[in-house]
Write a protein that holds these residues in place. Structure first.
Motif, PDB file in Angstrom:
ATOM      1  N   LEU A 119       0.837  -1.194   0.000  1.00  0.00           N
ATOM      2  CA  LEU A 119       0.000   0.000   0.000  1.00  0.00           C
ATOM      3  C   LEU A 119       0.872   1.244   0.000  1.00  0.00           C
ATOM      4  O   LEU A 119       1.947   1.253   0.598  1.00  0.00           O
ATOM      5  CB  LEU A 119      -0.902   0.015   1.229  1.00  0.00           C
ATOM      6  CG  LEU A 119      -1.970  -1.060   1.306  1.00  0.00           C
ATOM      7  CD1 LEU A 119      -2.655  -1.008   2.662  1.00  0.00           C
ATOM      8  CD2 LEU A 119      -2.975  -0.883   0.201  1.00  0.00           C
ATOM      9  N   PRO A 120       0.404   2.296  -0.634  1.00  0.00           N
ATOM     10  CA  PRO A 120       1.163   3.549  -0.575  1.00  0.00           C
ATOM     11  C   PRO A 120       1.203   4.074   0.861  1.00  0.00           C
ATOM     12  O   PRO A 120       0.389   3.705   1.709  1.00  0.00           O
ATOM     13  CB  PRO A 120       0.382   4.507  -1.469  1.00  0.00           C
ATOM     14  CG  PRO A 120      -0.681   3.723  -2.133  1.00  0.00           C
ATOM     15  CD  PRO A 120      -0.759   2.397  -1.479  1.00  0.00           C
ATOM     16  N   LEU A 121       2.112   4.949   1.112  1.00  0.00           N
ATOM     17  CA  LEU A 121       2.310   5.486   2.457  1.00  0.00           C
ATOM     18  C   LEU A 121       1.044   6.162   2.974  1.00  0.00           C
ATOM     19  O   LEU A 121       0.677   5.985   4.144  1.00  0.00           O
ATOM     20  CB  LEU A 121       3.482   6.477   2.457  1.00  0.00           C
ATOM     21  CG  LEU A 121       3.802   7.127   3.801  1.00  0.00           C
ATOM     22  CD1 LEU A 121       4.181   6.063   4.814  1.00  0.00           C
ATOM     23  CD2 LEU A 121       4.900   8.144   3.647  1.00  0.00           C
ATOM     24  N   THR A 122       0.352   6.890   2.137  1.00  0.00           N
ATOM     25  CA  THR A 122      -0.856   7.575   2.607  1.00  0.00           C
ATOM     26  C   THR A 122      -1.947   6.577   2.997  1.00  0.00           C
ATOM     27  O   THR A 122      -2.650   6.784   3.976  1.00  0.00           O
ATOM     28  CB  THR A 122      -1.403   8.533   1.532  1.00  0.00           C
ATOM     29  OG1 THR A 122      -1.598   7.817   0.327  1.00  0.00           O
ATOM     30  CG2 THR A 122      -0.454   9.691   1.300  1.00  0.00           C
ATOM     31  N   ALA A 126      -3.728   3.174   9.738  1.00  0.00           N
ATOM     32  CA  ALA A 126      -3.273   3.294  11.124  1.00  0.00           C
ATOM     33  C   ALA A 126      -4.095   4.328  11.872  1.00  0.00           C
ATOM     34  O   ALA A 126      -4.474   4.122  13.036  1.00  0.00           O
ATOM     35  CB  ALA A 126      -1.793   3.664  11.160  1.00  0.00           C
ATOM     36  N   LEU A 127      -4.413   5.443  11.216  1.00  0.00           N
ATOM     37  CA  LEU A 127      -5.217   6.474  11.852  1.00  0.00           C
ATOM     38  C   LEU A 127      -6.622   5.957  12.156  1.00  0.00           C
ATOM     39  O   LEU A 127      -7.192   6.267  13.204  1.00  0.00           O
ATOM     40  CB  LEU A 127      -5.291   7.707  10.944  1.00  0.00           C
ATOM     41  CG  LEU A 127      -5.968   8.935  11.519  1.00  0.00           C
ATOM     42  CD1 LEU A 127      -5.247   9.420  12.761  1.00  0.00           C
ATOM     43  CD2 LEU A 127      -6.038  10.029  10.477  1.00  0.00           C
ATOM     44  N   ALA A 170      -8.297   5.801  15.836  1.00  0.00           N
ATOM     45  CA  ALA A 170      -9.600   6.419  16.075  1.00  0.00           C
ATOM     46  C   ALA A 170     -10.579   5.410  16.658  1.00  0.00           C
ATOM     47  O   ALA A 170     -11.376   5.739  17.547  1.00  0.00           O
ATOM     48  CB  ALA A 170     -10.146   7.007  14.779  1.00  0.00           C
ATOM     49  N   SER A 171     -10.527   4.171  16.193  1.00  0.00           N
ATOM     50  CA  SER A 171     -11.404   3.129  16.701  1.00  0.00           C
ATOM     51  C   SER A 171     -11.108   2.839  18.175  1.00  0.00           C
ATOM     52  O   SER A 171     -12.031   2.684  18.989  1.00  0.00           O
ATOM     53  CB  SER A 171     -11.229   1.866  15.857  1.00  0.00           C
ATOM     54  OG  SER A 171     -11.958   0.814  16.392  1.00  0.00           O
TER      55      SER A 171
END
Length: 99
Positions: free
Chosen positions: A17-20, A26-27, A31-32
């Protein structure tokens, strides 16, 4: 002269996956977890209500303790309370329609 064919089966390789996308994944996880911790605190605030107030919103003290004890630290216990309140509403609607 002999030649050897060398091929690489790209169907087995999984693209990274791309970094973004990794950062967004991860974000989302953070948040979860944050939501679960916040909802756990809200359930503890609900425990400060008296039994009559809890009954008004379709819950009991047993529902609160079950939600906190059956979910792990990283799970959101609020779904347990939602299910308990809905179940109690269905049961009361069923019993009032029969009587």
């Amino acid at each position: 002269m002999r030649t050897t064919d060398r091929t690489l089966d790209l169907g087995l390789a999984t693209p990274s996956l791309p970094l973004t996308a990794r950062a967004m994944f991860a974000l989302g996880k953070v948040a979860s977890i944050w939501r679960a911790v916040r909802n756990r605190q809200e359930i503890e605030y609900l425990a400060e209500l008296n039994d009559s107030q809890l009954r008004d919103i379709g819950l009991s003290r047993q529902d609160l303790s079950a939600a906190l004890t059956t979910s792990t630290f990283f799970e959101d216990p609020s779904s347990h309370l939602t299910n308990s309140a809905r179940r109690r509403t269905r049961l009361s609607a069923f019993s009032s329609s029969r009587g």
